[in-house]
Design an enzyme around this catalytic site. Structure first.
Site, PDB file in Angstrom:
ATOM      1  CB  ILE A   1      -0.907   0.070   1.292  1.00 51.38           C
ATOM      2  CG1 ILE A   1      -1.852  -1.247   1.375  1.00 51.38           C
ATOM      3  CG2 ILE A   1      -1.789   1.224   1.162  1.00 51.38           C
ATOM      4  CD1 ILE A   1      -2.670  -1.314   2.527  1.00 51.38           C
ATOM      5  N   PRO A   2       1.233   1.833  -1.011  1.00 52.89           N
ATOM      6  CG  PRO A   2       1.163   2.541  -3.337  1.00 52.89           C
ATOM      7  CD  PRO A   2       0.256   1.596  -2.422  1.00 52.89           C
ATOM      8  CB  CYS A   3       1.571   5.302   2.707  1.00 51.66           C
ATOM      9  SG  CYS A   3       3.037   4.356   3.593  1.00 51.66           S
ATOM     10  CG  HIS A   4       6.585   4.571  -1.032  1.00 52.25           C
ATOM     11  ND1 HIS A   4       6.010   3.477  -0.755  1.00 52.25           N
ATOM     12  CD2 HIS A   4       7.246   4.725  -2.224  1.00 52.25           C
ATOM     13  CE1 HIS A   4       6.085   2.667  -1.817  1.00 52.25           C
ATOM     14  NE2 HIS A   4       6.682   3.274  -2.873  1.00 52.25           N
TER      15      HIS A   4
END
Length: 282
Positions: A246-249
């Site tokens: 889950i690419p919160c970056h």
């Protein structure tokens, strides 16, 4: 090798940032991390796929602002097509399944979570698996497994935790190993999470941001139908339980500043630089 290479890369980028005004040479950086210039160039290129000089271009605010402009239309297309809360990681289809409080309570201690700590290209990670899929992935510092295992238990208090390096190691290889970038289809990668309906909506929105792209908190909120709740969206982004997948970056500030990251602001830069390098090519 993964973890050793990552820590050298992180050391090098921190050194460059701390000494940005005097613009250290490649030889200066190599000396700081205890390597010859030739060896450092080779290790860095092996890890990133590009030279240190090109990689650093991806970490500038100017590049980030250009990428924000480019990525906005990519995310708009994903939403306009009505894509569901799923994404592609190489040839894995990443899907999100939200367990309801009722399901969690019904399973109780019957829910077994297997976890293990493994090296990745971005440092050590603790990976947690349920029979339905991945329920946790967090980057950790060496020796911090017990602390993060306790956090996992707090997040899933009625579950039974079992350390299982074999089961989790196989999944880490699927996600990060040499075969992860092959063109052969590798099927599904289900994620099992627990959170509020608001958090789930934000995490589903994050899944739609492709690798090599970034969006601002404001744009994410607007396209997720949560305009006016940017601050709350930022809080939900920071609560993401499954790093990388889950690419919160990929959420940065509208100014082009990279901002904070649950697992370290420097690691966020490294992740974004690595993805940009693989998108742009050598």
């Amino acid at each position: 090798m993964w973890t050793r290479d990552y820590h050298r890369i992180e050391q090098a980028i921190r050194f460059i940032e701390d000494n940005v005004r005097r613009q250290p040479s490649l030889a200066d950086v190599a000396r700081y991390v205890g390597m010859s210039e030739f060896h450092f160039q080779r290790v860095f290129s092996r890890w990133a796929g590009v030279s240190p000089k090109k990689f650093l271009q991806f970490l500038t605010a100017d590049y980030a602002r250009r990428l924000l402009q480019e990525s906005r239309s990519v995310l708009d297309v994903a939403y306009d097509l009505g894509l569901s809360g799923s994404a592609r990681l190489h040839d894995l289809t990443v899907t999100l399944y939200a367990m309801t409080p009722g399901e969690i309570k019904a399973q109780g201690a019957a829910l077994t979570i297997r976890y293990g700590v493994h090296p990745t290209p971005f440092g050590e990670c603790l990976l947690a698996l349920t029979p339905r899929g991945i329920c946790g992935l967090r980057f950790i510092e060496p020796g911090a497994m017990r602390e993060h295992a306790d956090d996992l238990k707090d997040a899933w208090p009625d579950s039974r935790l079992v350390q299982d390096q074999t089961a989790t190691g196989a999944m880490v290889q699927r996600l990060f190993g040499p075969a992860s970038r092959s063109t052969e289809s590798k099927g599904a990668c289900p994620l099992v999470v627990r959170g509020t309906p608001f958090q789930i909506k934000v995490w589903e929105a994050l899944l739609r941001i492709p690798s090599g792209h970034v969006v601002s908190y404001q744009h994410l909120a607007r396209r997720a139908g949560l305009a006016g709740s940017t601050r709350a969206v930022g809080t939900a982004v920071g609560k993401n339980p499954v790093a990388y997948l889950i690419p919160c970056h990929r959420i940065i500030r509208s100014t082009g500043a990279f901002g904070e990251y649950r697992w370290g602001s420097l690691r966020k830069k490294v992740l974004l630089g690595w993805e940009a390098a693989h998108k742009e090519g050598p």
